[in-house]
Design a protein around this motif. Structure first.
Motif, PDB file in Angstrom:
ATOM      1  N   MET A   1       0.845  -1.182   0.000  1.00  0.00           N
ATOM      2  CA  MET A   1       0.000   0.000   0.000  1.00  0.00           C
ATOM      3  C   MET A   1       0.888   1.241   0.000  1.00  0.00           C
ATOM      4  O   MET A   1       1.875   1.305   0.716  1.00  0.00           O
ATOM      5  N   GLY A   2       0.492   2.208  -0.799  1.00  0.00           N
ATOM      6  CA  GLY A   2       1.224   3.463  -0.868  1.00  0.00           C
ATOM      7  C   GLY A   2       0.351   4.627  -0.445  1.00  0.00           C
ATOM      8  O   GLY A   2      -0.871   4.532  -0.441  1.00  0.00           O
ATOM      9  N   MET A   3       0.988   5.725  -0.096  1.00  0.00           N
ATOM     10  CA  MET A   3       0.267   6.935   0.290  1.00  0.00           C
ATOM     11  C   MET A   3       0.085   7.834  -0.927  1.00  0.00           C
ATOM     12  O   MET A   3       0.987   7.976  -1.750  1.00  0.00           O
ATOM     13  N   TYR A   4      -1.085   8.444  -1.000  1.00  0.00           N
ATOM     14  CA  TYR A   4      -1.439   9.366  -2.075  1.00  0.00           C
ATOM     15  C   TYR A   4      -2.033  10.615  -1.449  1.00  0.00           C
ATOM     16  O   TYR A   4      -2.649  10.552  -0.384  1.00  0.00           O
ATOM     17  N   TYR A   5      -1.825  11.739  -2.126  1.00  0.00           N
ATOM     18  CA  TYR A   5      -2.226  13.035  -1.580  1.00  0.00           C
ATOM     19  C   TYR A   5      -3.106  13.756  -2.595  1.00  0.00           C
ATOM     20  O   TYR A   5      -2.683  14.018  -3.716  1.00  0.00           O
ATOM     21  N   LEU A   6      -4.322  14.068  -2.180  1.00  0.00           N
ATOM     22  CA  LEU A   6      -5.310  14.725  -3.033  1.00  0.00           C
ATOM     23  C   LEU A   6      -5.500  16.155  -2.543  1.00  0.00           C
ATOM     24  O   LEU A   6      -5.755  16.386  -1.356  1.00  0.00           O
ATOM     25  N   THR A   7      -5.348  17.105  -3.459  1.00  0.00           N
ATOM     26  CA  THR A   7      -5.506  18.520  -3.126  1.00  0.00           C
ATOM     27  C   THR A   7      -6.440  19.163  -4.138  1.00  0.00           C
ATOM     28  O   THR A   7      -6.332  18.907  -5.336  1.00  0.00           O
ATOM     29  N   VAL A   8      -7.353  19.997  -3.647  1.00  0.00           N
ATOM     30  CA  VAL A   8      -8.315  20.717  -4.492  1.00  0.00           C
ATOM     31  C   VAL A   8      -8.182  22.198  -4.190  1.00  0.00           C
ATOM     32  O   VAL A   8      -8.072  22.599  -3.025  1.00  0.00           O
ATOM     33  N   PHE A   9      -8.209  22.994  -5.265  1.00  0.00           N
ATOM     34  CA  PHE A   9      -8.053  24.445  -5.130  1.00  0.00           C
ATOM     35  C   PHE A   9      -9.230  25.189  -5.729  1.00  0.00           C
ATOM     36  O   PHE A   9      -9.812  24.768  -6.725  1.00  0.00           O
ATOM     37  N   GLU A  10      -9.520  26.336  -5.143  1.00  0.00           N
ATOM     38  CA  GLU A  10     -10.473  27.293  -5.714  1.00  0.00           C
ATOM     39  C   GLU A  10      -9.697  28.118  -6.740  1.00  0.00           C
ATOM     40  O   GLU A  10      -8.464  28.155  -6.710  1.00  0.00           O
ATOM     41  N   LYS A  11     -10.390  28.793  -7.640  1.00  0.00           N
ATOM     42  CA  LYS A  11      -9.723  29.586  -8.676  1.00  0.00           C
ATOM     43  C   LYS A  11      -8.811  30.676  -8.106  1.00  0.00           C
ATOM     44  O   LYS A  11      -7.813  31.025  -8.702  1.00  0.00           O
ATOM     45  N   ASN A  12      -9.141  31.190  -6.922  1.00  0.00           N
ATOM     46  CA  ASN A  12      -8.318  32.229  -6.302  1.00  0.00           C
ATOM     47  C   ASN A  12      -7.106  31.652  -5.550  1.00  0.00           C
ATOM     48  O   ASN A  12      -6.363  32.381  -4.916  1.00  0.00           O
ATOM     49  N   GLY A  13      -6.923  30.330  -5.606  1.00  0.00           N
ATOM     50  CA  GLY A  13      -5.786  29.693  -4.972  1.00  0.00           C
ATOM     51  C   GLY A  13      -6.073  29.110  -3.597  1.00  0.00           C
ATOM     52  O   GLY A  13      -5.237  28.417  -3.027  1.00  0.00           O
ATOM     53  N   GLU A  14      -7.256  29.402  -3.058  1.00  0.00           N
ATOM     54  CA  GLU A  14      -7.626  28.868  -1.752  1.00  0.00           C
ATOM     55  C   GLU A  14      -7.687  27.341  -1.809  1.00  0.00           C
ATOM     56  O   GLU A  14      -8.255  26.757  -2.733  1.00  0.00           O
ATOM     57  N   LYS A  15      -7.107  26.697  -0.821  1.00  0.00           N
ATOM     58  CA  LYS A  15      -7.116  25.244  -0.745  1.00  0.00           C
ATOM     59  C   LYS A  15      -8.446  24.789  -0.154  1.00  0.00           C
ATOM     60  O   LYS A  15      -8.811  25.185   0.955  1.00  0.00           O
ATOM     61  N   LEU A  16      -9.188  23.972  -0.904  1.00  0.00           N
ATOM     62  CA  LEU A  16     -10.476  23.477  -0.444  1.00  0.00           C
ATOM     63  C   LEU A  16     -10.377  22.109   0.212  1.00  0.00           C
ATOM     64  O   LEU A  16     -11.189  21.763   1.064  1.00  0.00           O
TER      65      LEU A  16
END
Length: 61
Positions: A1-16
């Motif tokens: 098993m490996g680790m994965y990192y999910l990141t989502v951003f708003e258009k203004n750069g804010e991390k959601l």
């Protein structure tokens, strides 16, 4: 098993979303990441998923 990192951003750069999860391989990580995006209604937002080595698994601009 490996680790994965999910990141989502708003258009203004804010991390959601900044979440990590485990998967058996890159393909499973892509499926799980896509499912998480759909559940949280973030499929239209800029997002990325990388493995622990930094390899891009998912990316949407």
């Amino acid at each position: 098993m490996g680790m994965y990192y999910l990141t989502v951003f708003e258009k203004n750069g804010e991390k959601l979303l900044d979440e990590s999860y485990e998967a058996a391989n890159d393909q499973e990580a892509k499926v799980l990441g896509t499912k998480k995006l759909e559940e949280k209604n973030y499929t239209k937002n800029t997002h990325r998923c990388v493995n622990a080595a930094g390899k891009m698994i998912l990316f949407e601009r």
